[in-house]
Design a protein around this motif. Structure first.
Motif, PDB file in Angstrom:
ATOM      1  N   VAL A  53      15.392  42.349   3.636  1.00  0.00           N
ATOM      2  CA  VAL A  53      16.307  43.487   3.642  1.00  0.00           C
ATOM      3  C   VAL A  53      17.699  42.958   3.319  1.00  0.00           C
ATOM      4  N   ALA A  54      18.443  43.734   2.541  1.00  0.00           N
ATOM      5  CA  ALA A  54      19.775  43.302   2.131  1.00  0.00           C
ATOM      6  C   ALA A  54      20.628  44.542   1.881  1.00  0.00           C
ATOM      7  N   PHE A  55      21.926  44.328   1.727  1.00  0.00           N
ATOM      8  CA  PHE A  55      22.793  45.472   1.454  1.00  0.00           C
ATOM      9  C   PHE A  55      23.968  45.049   0.578  1.00  0.00           C
ATOM     10  N   GLN A  56      24.556  46.038  -0.049  1.00  0.00           N
ATOM     11  CA  GLN A  56      25.803  45.845  -0.773  1.00  0.00           C
ATOM     12  C   GLN A  56      26.665  47.053  -0.492  1.00  0.00           C
ATOM     13  N   GLY A  57      27.958  46.872  -0.598  1.00  0.00           N
ATOM     14  CA  GLY A  57      28.811  48.034  -0.402  1.00  0.00           C
ATOM     15  C   GLY A  57      30.227  47.641  -0.088  1.00  0.00           C
ATOM     16  N   THR A  58      31.025  48.677   0.089  1.00  0.00           N
ATOM     17  CA  THR A  58      32.426  48.476   0.442  1.00  0.00           C
ATOM     18  C   THR A  58      32.745  49.403   1.600  1.00  0.00           C
ATOM     19  N   GLY A  59      33.693  49.007   2.408  1.00  0.00           N
ATOM     20  CA  GLY A  59      34.066  49.882   3.508  1.00  0.00           C
ATOM     21  C   GLY A  59      34.792  49.113   4.592  1.00  0.00           C
ATOM     22  N   CYS A  60      34.971  49.795   5.697  1.00  0.00           N
ATOM     23  CA  CYS A  60      35.736  49.212   6.803  1.00  0.00           C
ATOM     24  C   CYS A  60      34.937  48.126   7.519  1.00  0.00           C
ATOM     25  N   ALA A  61      35.606  47.414   8.390  1.00  0.00           N
ATOM     26  CA  ALA A  61      34.988  46.298   9.124  1.00  0.00           C
ATOM     27  C   ALA A  61      33.777  46.754   9.922  1.00  0.00           C
ATOM     28  N   ILE A  62      33.870  47.934  10.539  1.00  0.00           N
ATOM     29  CA  ILE A  62      32.770  48.423  11.373  1.00  0.00           C
ATOM     30  C   ILE A  62      31.513  48.663  10.535  1.00  0.00           C
ATOM     31  N   SER A  63      31.678  49.326   9.386  1.00  0.00           N
ATOM     32  CA  SER A  63      30.504  49.634   8.560  1.00  0.00           C
ATOM     33  C   SER A  63      29.883  48.361   7.990  1.00  0.00           C
ATOM     34  N   GLN A  64      30.721  47.432   7.550  1.00  0.00           N
ATOM     35  CA  GLN A  64      30.203  46.186   6.969  1.00  0.00           C
ATOM     36  C   GLN A  64      29.510  45.332   8.030  1.00  0.00           C
ATOM     37  N   ALA A  65      30.142  45.218   9.189  1.00  0.00           N
ATOM     38  CA  ALA A  65      29.556  44.409  10.264  1.00  0.00           C
ATOM     39  C   ALA A  65      28.275  45.059  10.780  1.00  0.00           C
ATOM     40  N   SER A  66      28.260  46.381  10.849  1.00  0.00           N
ATOM     41  CA  SER A  66      27.074  47.084  11.312  1.00  0.00           C
ATOM     42  C   SER A  66      25.912  46.842  10.355  1.00  0.00           C
ATOM     43  N   ALA A  67      26.192  46.901   9.047  1.00  0.00           N
ATOM     44  CA  ALA A  67      25.149  46.657   8.042  1.00  0.00           C
ATOM     45  C   ALA A  67      24.639  45.224   8.134  1.00  0.00           C
ATOM     46  N   SER A  68      25.565  44.300   8.313  1.00  0.00           N
ATOM     47  CA  SER A  68      25.194  42.887   8.407  1.00  0.00           C
ATOM     48  C   SER A  68      24.290  42.630   9.609  1.00  0.00           C
ATOM     49  N   LEU A  69      24.715  43.122  10.766  1.00  0.00           N
ATOM     50  CA  LEU A  69      23.931  42.928  11.993  1.00  0.00           C
ATOM     51  C   LEU A  69      22.604  43.672  11.915  1.00  0.00           C
ATOM     52  N   MET A  70      22.608  44.831  11.256  1.00  0.00           N
ATOM     53  CA  MET A  70      21.383  45.605  11.124  1.00  0.00           C
ATOM     54  C   MET A  70      20.343  44.844  10.312  1.00  0.00           C
ATOM     55  N   THR A  71      20.759  44.306   9.165  1.00  0.00           N
ATOM     56  CA  THR A  71      19.795  43.587   8.316  1.00  0.00           C
ATOM     57  C   THR A  71      19.225  42.390   9.079  1.00  0.00           C
ATOM     58  N   ALA A  72      20.094  41.692   9.827  1.00  0.00           N
ATOM     59  CA  ALA A  72      19.625  40.539  10.606  1.00  0.00           C
ATOM     60  C   ALA A  72      18.641  40.994  11.679  1.00  0.00           C
TER      61      ALA A  72
END
Ligand code: ZN
Length: 153
Positions: A57-76
């Motif tokens: 699972v992976a992601f790409q995107g742009t946005g605020c710290a919360i959205s990016q960190a949430s996506a990162s932690l979610m994929t992990a």
């Protein structure tokens, strides 16, 4: 409590600074796009699902710290899990950031959430809840093979 809060903030800052699984997944067989117009967060979630297991699972995107960190932690958190386990985690996460207010899910299962509890403080900032939830809604759409883009609005 302040100590824990700072610790959680560190987790979010770290994942924002160096997001895990931030790439396009070439052999993804599930994908979805999500958009949070209120904040300007945009995300694409890619997943490779084999025999009901999220192999990658992976992601790409742009946005605020919360959205990016949430996506990162979610994929992990969901990598290597079954689709059902990932959906359970999605519901637990949703219950936590919504403060368990929707009732149905009751109290958030913090034990199951692991590092994701870092987002527990988000419930005090209603506008940020959408940022934290966006990657999860997008993953949910990808796993359910929903073709329409996800929007928080
Ligand atoms: Zn945001």
């Amino acid at each position: 409590m302040t100590y824990m809060r700072e610790l959680y903030q560190q987790v979010i800052l770290d994942h924002n600074r160096s997001p895990r699984n931030f790439r396009e997944l070439e052999d993804a067989n599930r994908r979805a796009c999500g958009d949070n117009p209120l904040c300007g967060d945009k995300i694409t979630v890619y997943a490779k699902v084999e025999n009901d297991v999220i192999e990658d699972v992976a992601f790409q995107g742009t946005g605020c710290a919360i959205s990016q960190a949430s996506a990162s932690l979610m994929t992990a958190a969901v990598k290597g899990k079954t689709v059902e386990e990932a959906e359970k985690l999605f519901r637990a996460f949703h219950a936590m950031v919504a403060g368990g207010a929707d009732g149905q899910e009751g109290e958030a299962d913090t034990e199951k959430l692991g590092k994701l509890v870092a987002f527990g403080g988000v419930k005090e900032f209603p506008a940020r809840v959408k940022c934290a939830n966006l990657p999860w809604h997008t993953l949910h759409a990808a796993l359910s093979e929903v073709d329409a883009p996800v929007s928080t609005e």
